[in-house]
Design a protein around this motif. Sequence first.
Motif, short mmCIF file in Angstrom:
data_model
loop_
_atom_site.label_atom_id
_atom_site.label_comp_id
_atom_site.label_asym_id
_atom_site.label_seq_id
_atom_site.Cartn_x
_atom_site.Cartn_y
_atom_site.Cartn_z
N UNK A 179 0.81 -1.22 0.00
CA UNK A 179 0.00 0.00 0.00
C UNK A 179 0.85 1.27 0.00
N UNK A 180 2.16 1.12 0.04
CA UNK A 180 3.10 2.24 0.02
C UNK A 180 2.82 3.22 1.17
N UNK A 181 2.70 2.64 2.36
CA UNK A 181 2.51 3.42 3.59
C UNK A 181 3.56 2.96 4.59
N UNK A 182 3.72 3.72 5.66
CA UNK A 182 4.68 3.33 6.69
C UNK A 182 4.18 2.11 7.46
N UNK A 183 5.09 1.41 8.07
CA UNK A 183 4.73 0.27 8.91
C UNK A 183 3.86 0.75 10.07
N UNK A 184 4.18 1.91 10.62
CA UNK A 184 3.38 2.47 11.71
C UNK A 184 1.94 2.73 11.27
N UNK A 185 1.76 3.32 10.08
CA UNK A 185 0.40 3.58 9.58
C UNK A 185 -0.37 2.28 9.37
N UNK A 186 0.30 1.30 8.79
CA UNK A 186 -0.37 0.03 8.55
C UNK A 186 -0.66 -0.70 9.86
N UNK A 187 0.21 -0.55 10.84
CA UNK A 187 -0.04 -1.17 12.15
C UNK A 187 -1.32 -0.62 12.77
N UNK A 188 -1.48 0.70 12.74
CA UNK A 188 -2.71 1.31 13.27
C UNK A 188 -3.92 0.85 12.48
N UNK A 189 -3.79 0.82 11.16
CA UNK A 189 -4.94 0.42 10.32
C UNK A 189 -5.28 -1.04 10.55
N UNK A 190 -4.30 -1.88 10.64
CA UNK A 190 -4.47 -3.31 10.90
C UNK A 190 -5.24 -3.52 12.19
N UNK A 191 -4.87 -2.79 13.24
CA UNK A 191 -5.57 -2.90 14.53
C UNK A 191 -6.98 -2.37 14.43
N UNK A 192 -7.17 -1.24 13.75
CA UNK A 192 -8.51 -0.66 13.61
C UNK A 192 -9.45 -1.56 12.83
N UNK A 193 -8.90 -2.31 11.88
CA UNK A 193 -9.71 -3.23 11.09
C UNK A 193 -9.89 -4.57 11.78
N UNK A 194 -9.21 -4.75 12.90
CA UNK A 194 -9.29 -5.99 13.67
C UNK A 194 -8.93 -7.21 12.82
N UNK A 195 -7.82 -7.08 12.10
CA UNK A 195 -7.38 -8.18 11.25
C UNK A 195 -6.51 -9.14 12.05
#
Length: 195
Positions: A179-195
């Motif tokens: 997704x060409x985003x930072x690991x930090x951004x994806x970490x937050x998104x991953x948690x928010x999506x409850x994956x």
Amino acid sequence: MTASLEDLTDKISDVSPIELLNILSKEHDLPRVIPIDVEKIASILGIKISRSLDPDFCEDENISLYDVGCISYKNRQPLIWLNPLEHTYKTRERFTLAHEIGHYIKHILPSPDQKIFVDTGKSISRSKSYGNTLEFEANKFAAILLMPRSLVQKQAERIRDEEDTITNSCLIEKLATIFDVSIQSMTYRFKNLDL
């Protein structure tokens, strides 16, 4: 601003990031590919972008080289300045651009009196923006725009199918790259999506 751009701004005022992607995909041929082309989105929206060392691009005397970026709206022209000293990583610049687009869609278009947003490292930080509703909304908009739920879920499922023993941290790294985003951004998104 052209008539078609005026029609577009009427349609996109205060829409969600997913609604924005749908409108731009249907009416302006925005490709639905990963990573989301945030530069193309800005172009379709008629937003001028500067990456110069001159923060005066946003036409506000209070902006400095200590700021991360800004968006202003002067004479019906949206202008985004991205501080090149603060954006040494492409992923950071993409998030800031998406964040400024969030301000434009959610805060400037619906409220003509609001003409400028200046973002500091604090205001664009997810963990430090909770107390500021407008900054929190722009951060949330950016995260959803760059990492739409359905696309993140689909990629996560694909990767898990290919590598059934993959750890969440490795999955997040792979998704961040896709997704060409930072690991930090994806970490937050991953948690928010409850994956």
